[in-house]
Design a protein around this motif. Structure first.
Motif, PDB file in Angstrom:
ATOM      1  N   SER A 117      10.022  -0.332   8.894  1.00 29.39           N
ATOM      2  CA  SER A 117       8.670  -0.395   8.334  1.00 29.39           C
ATOM      3  C   SER A 117       8.323  -1.859   8.104  1.00 29.39           C
ATOM      4  CB  SER A 117       8.581   0.374   7.014  1.00 29.39           C
ATOM      5  OG  SER A 117       9.349  -0.273   6.005  1.00 29.39           O
ATOM      6  N   ILE A 138      11.230  -3.827  -0.654  1.00 28.22           N
ATOM      7  CA  ILE A 138      11.026  -2.390  -0.779  1.00 28.22           C
ATOM      8  C   ILE A 138      11.844  -1.894  -1.964  1.00 28.22           C
ATOM      9  CG2 ILE A 138      11.483  -0.161   0.313  1.00 28.22           C
ATOM     10  CD1 ILE A 138      10.841  -1.472   2.984  1.00 28.22           C
ATOM     11  N   GLY A 198       2.841  -1.539   1.925  1.00 30.31           N
ATOM     12  CA  GLY A 198       3.808  -1.013   2.878  1.00 30.31           C
ATOM     13  C   GLY A 198       3.096  -0.258   3.978  1.00 30.31           C
ATOM     14  N   THR A 225       7.701  -0.113  -5.388  1.00 30.01           N
ATOM     15  CA  THR A 225       7.125  -0.117  -4.046  1.00 30.01           C
ATOM     16  C   THR A 225       7.938   0.800  -3.131  1.00 30.01           C
ATOM     17  OG1 THR A 225       8.484  -1.984  -3.316  1.00 30.01           O
ATOM     18  CG2 THR A 225       6.379  -2.512  -4.374  1.00 30.01           C
ATOM     19  N   TYR A 244       6.092  -4.615   5.489  1.00 30.59           N
ATOM     20  CA  TYR A 244       5.364  -4.787   4.233  1.00 30.59           C
ATOM     21  C   TYR A 244       4.863  -6.215   4.132  1.00 30.59           C
ATOM     22  CZ  TYR A 244       9.738  -6.779   2.278  1.00 30.59           C
ATOM     23  OH  TYR A 244      10.861  -7.534   2.039  1.00 30.59           O
ATOM     24  N   ALA A 301       8.358   2.395   1.275  1.00 28.15           N
ATOM     25  CA  ALA A 301       7.938   2.543   2.668  1.00 28.15           C
ATOM     26  C   ALA A 301       7.465   3.977   2.848  1.00 28.15           C
ATOM     27  CB  ALA A 301       9.088   2.221   3.613  1.00 28.15           C
TER      28      ALA A 301
END
Length: 375
Positions: free
Chosen positions: A318, A279, A329, A226, A320, A228
């Protein structure tokens, strides 16, 4: 990639009065967004113009034979409706037609800018279309010049375009057309096989501003983890909005000629293990949405319908969310606000959104407009 520690220097605003008594004024702020012309459910009449100063029509494409913008009758009607509707709104906004887009052929633009004759044809056609359909300016979205020569040619295009704009305005006694360009988040492409850098000197002298596309750092091309996709900071690399924007200013483009791009969409992945969900968590494939992309309004709907856990990540600035193996995200109002404070501290001109119709009940657009005023 080498890690980079960014030192943010707050801009020092120096006011000076010349002998005539005039004070140099800062250019007006830009609160902009791109309007996808293919949107069937979001006409120009639906745009809340209290939240914006400039709206970009996305997109027109030049002919690969003539290099002109050949506008069909149906497109002409759409263009006329776009400008007339937004100019009659209260308040009215400036309109610009954007040429190119992410799905356009970059080789076509390379051909256009390669010699003076084709550049002249393209410039004259673009200006004629803008005037005929009532636009206030033009925007070039070439994604992206592939080598140093194309960057040099791009710089020449901008120089000649500005000369043409000034000449046309003088001869017609009209306000000069605005001239902007959507550009890579960073001033250079140091992570690609072919290093190249935007023509800073030409940009600084020829454009009104650049729209730095500060998003798409991560996506479905890498399904292993994953990420950002519009991170303000990245502790592991220079692929971040903070690095990119500062690189433009360090290279010599004045801060008041740089506009920060903000995404109204998220990138999605499927988690390898739902219990490991931060993340950088291991992933197996792209998640919900077309090619692992959800608009912000779809993200809001997904979170509500699935009881998703929503997390704000201060390290990257960010947001998520995750539910089961699905992970998204994106930016919400909080992360957007922090980014805007960063942009103001860096002395930037403003911000733009991609894309206008992706918001949820104007949630982020309203917060951004408020945050920039308060800033």
């Amino acid at each position: 990639m080498a890690s980079h520690k960014l030192v943010l220097l707050l801009p020092v605003i120096v006011l000076f009065t010349i002998t005539t008594g005039y004070v140099m004024a800062s250019p007006p702020a830009v609160k902009a967004a791109y309007w996808p012309s293919w949107s069937q459910t979001f006409p120009p009449s639906a745009i809340d113009t209290t939240l914006f100063t400039h709206i970009f029509y996305a997109f027109l494409l030049p002919s690969n034979v003539t290099f002109k913008l050949e506008v069909s009758e149906s497109t002409a009607s759409l263009l006329n409706n776009f400008t007339s509707t937004l100019h009659q709104k209260n308040p009215p906004v400036k309109t610009l037609v954007s040429i190119g887009g992410g799905s356009s052929d970059p080789k076509l633009f390379a051909r256009i800018v390669s010699n003076k004759g084709s550049r002249s044809i393209f410039i004259d056609s673009a200006m004629e279309v803008a005037r005929r359909h009532g636009f206030d300016g033009l925007d070039l979205d070439w994604e992206f010049p592939k080598n140093p020569k194309e960057m040099v040619d791009l710089g020449q295009l901008f120089k000649e375009w500005r000369v043409a704009i000034r000449k046309e305005a003088k001869s017609t006694h009209r306000s000069p057309l605005l001239l902007t360009s959507a550009v890579y988040f960073s001033v250079d492409f140091q992570w690609d096989e072919t290093y190249r850098k935007y023509p800073v000197a030409s940009i600084a002298k020829s454009l009104d501003w650049v729209n730095a596309m500060c998003f798409d750092y991560r996506g479905s091309w890498d399904t292993s983890a994953t990420g950002a996709h519009a991170a303000l900071y990245d502790p592991n690399s220079n692929i971040s909005t903070s690095y990119g924007l500062a690189s433009w200013v360090r290279a010599g483009v004045p801060g008041n000629m740089v506009v920060m791009g903000l995404p109204l969409y998220g990138k999605t992945w499927l988690l390898k293990d739902p219990k490991v969900n931060g993340i950088g968590a291991p992933a197996t494939a792209a998640g919900p949405g077309d090619d692992g992309i959800l608009t912000f309004s779809q993200v809001v709907k997904f979170n509500k319908e699935n009881g998703a856990t929503v997390v704000y990540d201060a390290k990257t600035v960010s947001t998520y969310s995750y539910a089961g193996t699905s992970w998204i995200g994106y930016d919400d109002s909080r992360s957007t606000t922090v980014k805007l404070k960063f942009a103001q501290a860096l002395g930037l001109r403003g911000y733009f959104f991609w894309a206008l119709s992706y918001d949820s009940e104007w949630e982020i657009s309203k917060q951004a407009s408020r945050a920039w005023i308060i800033g």
